[in-house]
Design a protein around this motif. Sequence first.
Motif, short mmCIF file in Angstrom:
data_model
loop_
_atom_site.label_atom_id
_atom_site.label_comp_id
_atom_site.label_asym_id
_atom_site.label_seq_id
_atom_site.Cartn_x
_atom_site.Cartn_y
_atom_site.Cartn_z
N TYR A 229 -1.08 2.56 9.09
CA TYR A 229 -1.74 1.72 8.10
C TYR A 229 -2.28 0.44 8.76
O TYR A 229 -3.40 0.00 8.48
N ARG A 230 -1.47 -0.17 9.62
CA ARG A 230 -1.89 -1.41 10.27
C ARG A 230 -3.11 -1.17 11.16
O ARG A 230 -4.02 -2.01 11.21
N ARG A 231 -3.12 -0.05 11.87
CA ARG A 231 -4.29 0.26 12.71
C ARG A 231 -5.53 0.50 11.87
O ARG A 231 -6.63 0.11 12.23
N GLU A 232 -5.34 1.16 10.70
CA GLU A 232 -6.49 1.47 9.84
C GLU A 232 -7.21 0.22 9.38
O GLU A 232 -8.45 0.19 9.32
N PHE A 233 -6.47 -0.83 9.06
CA PHE A 233 -7.07 -2.06 8.55
C PHE A 233 -7.14 -3.16 9.61
O PHE A 233 -7.46 -4.31 9.28
N MET B 38 0.82 -1.22 0.00
CA MET B 38 0.00 0.00 0.00
C MET B 38 0.85 1.26 0.00
O MET B 38 0.39 2.33 -0.40
N THR B 39 2.10 1.16 0.45
CA THR B 39 2.97 2.34 0.43
C THR B 39 3.57 2.57 -0.95
O THR B 39 4.21 3.61 -1.16
N GLY B 40 3.37 1.64 -1.86
CA GLY B 40 3.88 1.81 -3.21
C GLY B 40 5.39 1.79 -3.32
O GLY B 40 5.96 2.35 -4.26
N GLY B 41 6.07 1.15 -2.39
CA GLY B 41 7.52 1.07 -2.42
C GLY B 41 8.22 2.31 -1.92
O GLY B 41 9.45 2.40 -1.97
N ARG B 42 7.45 3.30 -1.43
CA ARG B 42 8.07 4.52 -0.92
C ARG B 42 8.70 4.28 0.44
O ARG B 42 8.29 3.39 1.18
N GLN B 43 9.66 5.10 0.76
CA GLN B 43 10.26 5.04 2.08
C GLN B 43 9.32 5.73 3.08
O GLN B 43 9.02 6.91 2.94
N VAL B 44 8.83 4.98 4.03
CA VAL B 44 7.91 5.53 5.02
C VAL B 44 8.43 5.20 6.41
O VAL B 44 9.19 4.25 6.60
N SER B 45 8.02 5.99 7.34
CA SER B 45 8.48 5.80 8.71
C SER B 45 7.72 4.66 9.38
O SER B 45 6.67 4.22 8.91
N ALA B 46 8.26 4.21 10.52
CA ALA B 46 7.60 3.16 11.29
C ALA B 46 6.24 3.63 11.79
O ALA B 46 5.29 2.83 11.90
N GLU B 47 6.12 4.92 12.09
CA GLU B 47 4.84 5.45 12.56
C GLU B 47 3.78 5.36 11.46
O GLU B 47 2.61 5.06 11.73
N GLN B 48 4.16 5.66 10.20
CA GLN B 48 3.21 5.56 9.10
C GLN B 48 2.77 4.12 8.86
O GLN B 48 1.60 3.85 8.60
N LEU B 49 3.73 3.18 8.93
CA LEU B 49 3.38 1.77 8.78
C LEU B 49 2.42 1.34 9.88
O LEU B 49 1.45 0.60 9.63
#
Length: 353
Positions: A83-87, A69-80
């Motif tokens: 996403y996990r909380r959202e789903f 879902m991040t599309g291969g972008r570099q994202v922080s642990a907080e953003q990951l």
Amino acid sequence: MTADAASAAASAPAGAPGGPARGPRARTGASYLRYGAGKVGGAAVSLLAVLLTSFFLFRLIPGDPVKYMTGGRQVSAEQLAAYRREFGLDLPLWEQFTDYCRKALTGDLGTSYQFRAPVIDKITEALPNTLLLTGTAFVLYTALGILLGTRSAWRHGGLGDRLNTGLALTLYSIPSFWLGLLLIIVFSVGMGPVPGLFPTGGMESGGEEGFAYVVDVAHHLVLPVVTLVAVDYGQTLLVTRSALLDEMGSDYLTTARAKGLRDDLVRRRHAVPNALLPTVTLVFINLGRTVAGVILVETVFSWPGLGGLFYQALSVPDLPLVQGLFFVFAAAVIIMNTLADLIYPLLDPRVGR
């Protein structure tokens, strides 16, 4: 018998000493109800088992849907984590499971990870395309299989029978995706003197309206339908042929011929209706498959149906979409099998007694 005795006999319960005997029609109806209740109950248990199995089965698929879902972008642990909380992927597995079962029993199959839309909406959107493809193929290969199967059995051992059964067995053993690729190479790309006559994939070219749109869709439909018919008609042919061969030595056919009936009339009016009983079950099984679609064929021809959607969901993996499609596929087959079981005693009263 006195009037008092007659009155007592009439008021006694059916089947009791002195009471009116229960007729054969009542016994047959009760037997069919017990038979039908058993089949429907078995189908309900099967659907529940599919619902439970689908949750754990697809969690064995390697891959992290959040990273997709991040599309291969570099994202922080907080953003990951967000996403996990959202789903709901941060919850313990047993909580995810109970939430899945609770929603599924109310018709909510969840939200797709990649499309951010309800799974039921994606299924409803793709279902008509699958029914168009597999429904068209179903009608053609069922009619072709029954026609050629009856002719092969009635003239069994002849050249036509050997050619029909040999070709049916050969095509039935060919992988559908391989045959589809071969048809694309020959009739879409073009090969030697054969020009490219059909589109390589998709359902429409775009920009067409009205009757031109219908013709365009039919043009795209030819090769995938031919693939499905070529691979699947052999099964119906072989089952019909085998059932008719079993009937051909029956005494009632000999009696029909002795009455002076033409051979063609004996086949159509007497032999074929009885021989088609085993074919009824096969037809209903194949009818259930029309909802499930054919994943490989839809993928090869880029057909926008449930099969292609399932393949696309597996590549993520989009767990809610995969689970929802798997349940719909299995439910269609189970329901059609149950309908076949319920109809079969009406065609053959010996079943279910």
